[in-house]
Design an enzyme around this catalytic site. Structure first.
Site, PDB file in Angstrom:
ATOM      1  N   ARG A  95       4.688  10.663  -6.168  1.00 27.00           N
ATOM      2  CA  ARG A  95       6.362  10.384  -6.431  1.00 27.00           C
ATOM      3  C   ARG A  95       7.110  10.309  -7.062  1.00 27.00           C
ATOM      4  O   ARG A  95       7.952  10.839  -6.781  1.00 27.00           O
ATOM      5  CB  ARG A  95       6.218   9.316  -5.171  1.00 27.00           C
ATOM      6  N   LEU A 115      -4.136   3.986  -0.677  1.00 25.50           N
ATOM      7  CA  LEU A 115      -2.677   4.942  -0.610  1.00 25.50           C
ATOM      8  C   LEU A 115      -1.839   4.212   0.029  1.00 25.50           C
ATOM      9  O   LEU A 115      -1.817   3.319   0.749  1.00 25.50           O
ATOM     10  CB  LEU A 115      -3.448   6.253   0.094  1.00 25.50           C
ATOM     11  N   ASP A 116      -0.487   5.160  -0.316  1.00 24.80           N
ATOM     12  CA  ASP A 116       0.963   4.300   0.190  1.00 24.80           C
ATOM     13  C   ASP A 116       0.550   4.340   1.602  1.00 24.80           C
ATOM     14  O   ASP A 116       0.280   5.009   2.606  1.00 24.80           O
ATOM     15  CB  ASP A 116       2.017   4.929  -0.191  1.00 24.80           C
ATOM     16  N   ARG A 117       1.262   3.065   2.063  1.00 26.75           N
ATOM     17  CA  ARG A 117       1.502   3.526   3.743  1.00 26.75           C
ATOM     18  C   ARG A 117       1.790   4.848   4.808  1.00 26.75           C
ATOM     19  O   ARG A 117       1.090   5.209   5.941  1.00 26.75           O
ATOM     20  CB  ARG A 117       2.698   1.919   4.352  1.00 26.75           C
TER      21      ARG A 117
END
Length: 345
Positions: free
Chosen positions: A272, A173-175
């Site tokens: 995104r 998962l992205d930061r």
């Protein structure tokens, strides 16, 4: 001090006995280990002397009478002597202490372990914490990597009570993305889970707050490393990879919307990119918030981060074959912004 009794709950299910004592009683790891090693702890009426013993929810855990009082007394610091009591001899000059390296302070964070056994760990990742460090980054820093901010993969072994046993990230998962993520505890399990993700047999759903109103349905494109403006995105090329996202609009919020995205594939930044290229970027998005070589789209939401949350994850347990599914609500900042947008209608 009388015997201390606690009852394990669902958050303790699968955790080590040492981890449960630490969480409920505020003990340090060394204190918890000492109490268990000395046979002062009973689980369900039976003495347990194994710090790695796995606790099930609903179990009665008893620490023997007086033990915690002794632990607290041993941990208490002795009062420092006053200046009047300590007088250095005239012939002796005070010894200078060698300079010590300041300890790096790690940011505090909350991390709920939803499930763990000897094979997998399912976690509710907080926003602002990197999933894992890329091998190239660790290699580049070499010995200095100990000074890097710890990742979720670095923290988990300690939280699980096994600091000597690393976990393996099988997806990321992205930061700044919160939500459900699974780690493997053995290479064989990691290989199985990676195959499930590759074959798209897992069920992954995301909740998002976006600008505008996306068109519901299926989005498919080919992702390339550079779509023409230095950003990852849709394009054509031999190195392209198929990306498929299903979008469902759940709530209209004036100039914004709450949507659910189901992933068929799991490309980097997939949600995104697809939402941004559709002209409805995430609230708080500052990378994929514009068309190629275009200007950023306006964002009046006030979001401090991209409002994306990994709502649920379903997969097959690699060892037991059981179908596992976990869902967690979005964190406080997501919920607060949602209420704000609702209130503006």
């Amino acid at each position: 001090m009388p015997p201390v009794v606690i009852t394990s709950d669902r958050r303790d299910n699968g955790q080590t006995l040492a981890a449960v004592l630490k969480a409920h009683l505020g003990l340090t790891w060394s204190q918890a280990k000492r109490v268990i090693d000395r046979r002062h702890v009973r689980v369900g009426g039976q003495i347990v002397a194994d710090i790695a013993f796995r606790v099930k929810s609903g179990k009665r855990i008893t620490v023997a009478e007086g033990v915690l009082a002794i632990q607290n007394a041993q941990a208490a610091k002795k009062p420092a002597p006053s200046k009047a009591e300590v007088k250095p001899k005239k012939s002796e000059s005070p010894k200078k202490k060698p300079p010590t390296e300041p300890k790096r302070q790690e940011p505090a964070f909350e991390c709920d372990i939803l499930f763990s056994d000897d094979h997998v760990v399912v976690v509710n990742k907080p926003a602002g914490l990197t999933t894992m460090r890329h091998a190239e980054e660790a290699e580049e820093f070499g010995r200095g990597k100990r000074f890097l901010t710890k990742t979720l993969a670095d923290h988990l072994p300690v939280l699980l009570g096994r600091p000597d046993r690393r976990v393996i990230a099988v997806h990321r998962l992205d930061r700044d993305t919160s939500g459900v993520i699974v780690f493997a505890r053995t290479p064989a399990v990691a290989k199985d889970l990676m195959t499930q993700f590759k074959k798209h047999t897992t069920d992954r759903r995301y909740s998002a707050l976006v600008r505008g109103e996306p068109k519901p349905g299926r989005i498919q494109s080919t992702f390339v490393p550079d779509r023409g403006d230095g950003r990852r995105g849709s394009g054509e090329g031999e190195d392209g990879k198929k990306a498929v996202t299903y979008v469902k609009v759940l709530e209209h919020l004036g100039a914004f919307s709450r949507v659910e995205c189901r992933l068929e594939t799991g490309r980097t930044h997939q949600v995104r990119i697809h939402l941004g290229e559709a002209g409805t970027p995430l609230c708080g998005e500052h990378v994929y918030d514009r068309p190629p070589n275009g200007q950023p789209l306006p964002d009046g939401s006030g979001a401090a981060r991209p409002m994306l949350h990994a709502l649920s994850l379903g997969f097959t347990h690699p060892v037991t074959g059981e179908l596992l599914s976990y869902e967690v609500p979005p964190p406080a900042d997501f919920a607060k912004l949602l209420e704000k947008l609702r209130g503006e209608q």
